[in-house]
Design a protein around this motif. Structure first.
Motif, mmCIF file in Angstrom:
data_model
loop_
_atom_site.group_PDB
_atom_site.id
_atom_site.type_symbol
_atom_site.label_atom_id
_atom_site.label_comp_id
_atom_site.label_asym_id
_atom_site.label_seq_id
_atom_site.Cartn_x
_atom_site.Cartn_y
_atom_site.Cartn_z
ATOM 1 N N ARG A 146 18.437 15.468 76.313
ATOM 2 C CA ARG A 146 18.803 15.319 77.461
ATOM 3 C C ARG A 146 20.352 15.417 76.760
ATOM 4 O O ARG A 146 21.772 16.160 77.897
ATOM 5 N N ARG A 147 20.788 13.737 77.392
ATOM 6 C CA ARG A 147 21.561 12.898 77.667
ATOM 7 C C ARG A 147 23.007 13.327 77.145
ATOM 8 O O ARG A 147 24.217 14.217 77.135
ATOM 9 N N ILE A 148 22.540 13.633 75.473
ATOM 10 C CA ILE A 148 23.020 14.203 74.375
ATOM 11 C C ILE A 148 23.725 15.024 74.522
ATOM 12 O O ILE A 148 24.971 15.841 74.360
ATOM 13 N N GLY A 149 22.664 15.669 74.489
ATOM 14 C CA GLY A 149 22.604 17.190 74.621
ATOM 15 C C GLY A 149 24.106 17.634 76.012
ATOM 16 O O GLY A 149 25.067 19.063 76.537
ATOM 17 N N ASP A 150 24.125 17.074 77.627
ATOM 18 C CA ASP A 150 25.099 17.354 78.204
ATOM 19 C C ASP A 150 26.711 16.950 77.539
ATOM 20 O O ASP A 150 27.403 17.372 77.919
ATOM 21 N N LEU A 151 26.458 15.861 76.825
ATOM 22 C CA LEU A 151 27.895 15.681 76.010
ATOM 23 C C LEU A 151 28.368 16.741 75.334
ATOM 24 O O LEU A 151 29.529 16.621 75.141
ATOM 25 N N ARG A 152 27.955 17.974 74.784
ATOM 26 C CA ARG A 152 28.504 18.585 74.446
ATOM 27 C C ARG A 152 29.117 19.777 74.725
ATOM 28 O O ARG A 152 29.616 20.058 75.946
ATOM 29 N N GLY A 153 30.618 19.797 74.464
ATOM 30 C CA GLY A 153 31.939 19.581 74.920
ATOM 31 C C GLY A 153 31.896 18.115 75.447
ATOM 32 O O GLY A 153 33.562 19.188 76.259
ATOM 33 N N ASP A 154 31.502 17.945 75.881
ATOM 34 C CA ASP A 154 32.216 16.350 76.697
ATOM 35 C C ASP A 154 33.350 16.428 75.650
ATOM 36 O O ASP A 154 33.717 16.107 74.739
ATOM 37 N N ARG A 155 34.198 14.915 76.459
ATOM 38 C CA ARG A 155 34.923 14.782 75.819
ATOM 39 C C ARG A 155 35.317 13.510 74.679
ATOM 40 O O ARG A 155 35.875 13.785 73.394
ATOM 41 N N ARG A 156 34.190 12.880 75.220
ATOM 42 C CA ARG A 156 34.421 11.311 74.590
ATOM 43 C C ARG A 156 33.612 12.597 72.728
ATOM 44 O O ARG A 156 33.793 11.954 71.965
ATOM 45 N N LEU A 157 32.812 13.030 72.973
ATOM 46 C CA LEU A 157 31.590 13.349 71.796
ATOM 47 C C LEU A 157 33.251 14.769 70.506
ATOM 48 O O LEU A 157 33.589 14.548 69.337
ATOM 49 N N GLY A 158 33.945 15.227 71.494
ATOM 50 C CA GLY A 158 35.306 15.681 71.757
ATOM 51 C C GLY A 158 36.106 15.270 70.391
ATOM 52 O O GLY A 158 36.418 15.042 69.661
ATOM 53 N N ALA A 159 36.057 14.003 71.221
ATOM 54 C CA ALA A 159 37.625 12.995 70.207
ATOM 55 C C ALA A 159 36.733 12.262 69.610
ATOM 56 O O ALA A 159 37.237 12.323 67.790
ATOM 57 N N LEU A 160 35.553 12.011 69.682
ATOM 58 C CA LEU A 160 34.810 11.363 68.142
ATOM 59 C C LEU A 160 34.749 12.516 66.814
ATOM 60 O O LEU A 160 35.070 11.757 65.432
ATOM 61 N N ALA A 161 34.412 13.816 67.376
ATOM 62 C CA ALA A 161 34.258 14.800 66.101
ATOM 63 C C ALA A 161 36.156 15.406 65.628
ATOM 64 O O ALA A 161 36.121 15.294 64.084
ATOM 65 N N GLU A 162 36.596 14.951 66.066
ATOM 66 C CA GLU A 162 38.297 14.805 65.914
ATOM 67 C C GLU A 162 38.742 14.006 64.865
ATOM 68 O O GLU A 162 38.570 14.454 63.705
#
Lengths: 318, 318
Positions: B279-295
């Motif tokens: 759930r915590r990982i799910g909460d990160l969807r669209g989160d800046r941190r995950l977005g930055a990693l994906a970039e």
């Protein structure tokens, strides 16, 4: 242990065995997985990933083969990842091994890889993106990912492509089945294959209706085309390639390609993180810490949620 | 927000609505879930949890009902948790609501709760143990957990009981089906129901053979008994209760009961931890941190595994 830098160099030179070996390393979660992925990272991002999905019997493999031929005529290097268990490519086949796709078996510009739908750590959601990265790093300019449009993970993989092609064939209820399988929502390009059969026009009309393609859209929105093909005779296949190129150009123009690739990368990171945490938690089975927490729960001194907090805190960093 | 201490007090007094409300709070992962579980922790550990599983048609519900009657005659408070979607108890029923178990519907010493097999956060593995805790805290001395012996999570729940009862009925191939479903490995007590039908003795013999019950065991090992019943006429049900009591006594004598409860608690903690992290990982969807990693991944600066490490490091502390 494999010599990863050498394998990567060989894969970049187009050696099929090296490509096969690298894919085996990444999908099997070998100890060298991380080394392979780190080596590949700077080499990826050049391939155009096309997902092809549809119910069994619509002619996915024939269509994939016809697309390979069309792209090869353009001189592009092509990778095929078949995650359809019923596909003729299935069974761990690479480059002609147990492959009926004989047109391409001896073509050094084509890599074919099948993937079992079960048995991998973390499943397809884990292994498919990593196999795509290997094919990408090996210099494939187009990667065709063929998945049977049944099952959530298969549909998920198709939806993670740069462009998703949904295949249908004439026949009563086919559209309804597609809708049920959730594949109608993911198509960027629709193909009605076996268009020489009765009912092809009806299927295309029904599809057009279900997709609401007659309705007005915002300017700049992508309007998924419906292409009729007879893949076994290569009819209409150039039109499919044209539709794919148009979609790619549209995505590039609107920043959608980068957006999709970021979403795919984010999804991949999530999958790896969840799988890793699951494994770490699994490693704690029989561990003193988990045993001690369980003991306190049975004694009524602690509830399972606070115990889970302690367990999670203990996973940090390691 | 509910007044949890008051609900718990009412549940301890035997108020069915309070029990129902508490179960809804824990299975639905309400914001008050943790408060409820913390309040229940010191009150649990008294119930004897019996899992009943078997293929559809073997008479699980009838057997469950007959066992309830037998335990009620002993004056014990009984809880029933039905996680079989085909069960007559299904549909969110508590105490007679849409329940065909009319014998017990008006008995204040019996709680019946059904549980949908889908839709809950973390699934049955998450919600069933917590519902069992509520029934335990509410004073149920025996909790019968009825699950259809099909599907991994159902078998898993049955195997997490103090004592697991596997039900079969006469008929060709039933034993084989049971073996396929993986339920033959988990039985502490076997019941051949519908023993008035042809083939009951053959089924019992086949079962005896498959279980290797004729083979010698180490002294002190539990030898799973095979009991023949006609649950619809309550025949053999007292023998089942007797077998259950013997198994319980054996477990207590050999420290197995505590061992099983610790294993169950450990499993529960693991499930909660994995679900929480997911759930915590799910909460990160669209989160800046995950977005930055994906970039950075799309740019080829980072691979997905190192990105997952960074994501995990950011998760486990909070």
């Amino acid at each position: 242990m494999e010599d990863v830098p050498s394998l990567v160099a060989q894969a970049r030179e187009g050696r099929p065995r090296a490509v096969a070996r690298l894919i085996s390393l990444v999908e099997g979660a070998s100890p060298q997985l991380r080394e392979v992925m780190a080596a590949l990272a700077p080499l990826t991002g050049n391939a155009y990933v096309v997902g092809l999905t549809g119910s069994p019997g619509v002619g996915k493999s024939t269509s994939t083969s016809a697309l390979v031929t069309a792209y090869r005529r353009q001189g592009r290097r092509v990778g095929v990842l078949a995650v359809d268990p019923s596909s003729p490519f299935s069974g761990g086949a690479l480059l002609g091994d147990r492959v009926r796709m004989s047109d391409h078996a001896s073509d050094p510009g084509v890599y074919i890889r099948s993937m079992a739908t079960r048995g991998h750590l973390g499943g397809l959601a884990w292994s498919a993106p990593q196999a795509i990265r290997v094919l990408d790093a090996a210099g494939c300019e187009v990667i065709l990912v063929e998945t049977v449009g049944v099952g959530q993970s298969e549909v998920e993989i198709a939806s993670q492509a740069d462009t998703s092609v949904v295949l249908l064939a004439p026949g009563m209820g086919d559209g309804i089945q597609a809708a049920k399988a959730g594949i109608l929502e993911i198509g960027d390009v629709y193909v009605v294959n076996k268009a020489d059969r009765d009912g092809a026009d009806a299927t295309a009309r029904e599809l057009n209706h279900m997709l609401g393609l007659g309705e007005s859209r915002r300017p700049g929105d992508w309007r998924p085309p419906i292409v009729k093909t007879v893949a076994s005779r290569a009819e209409g296949v150039d039109e499919v390639v044209e539709a794919l190129e148009k979609h790619r150009a549209w995505m590039e123009e609107h920043g959608v390609l980068t957006e999709r690739r970021r979403a795919r990368a984010a999804h991949e990171v999530e999958t790896i993180a969840v799988t890793t945490l699951r494994r770490r938690i699994g490693d704690l089975r029989g561990d003193r810490r988990l045993g001690a927490l369980a003991e306190r729960i049975v004694a009524g001194e602690l509830d399972a949620h606070r115990a889970a907090d302690e367990l999670i805190a203990g996973l940090t960093g390691s």
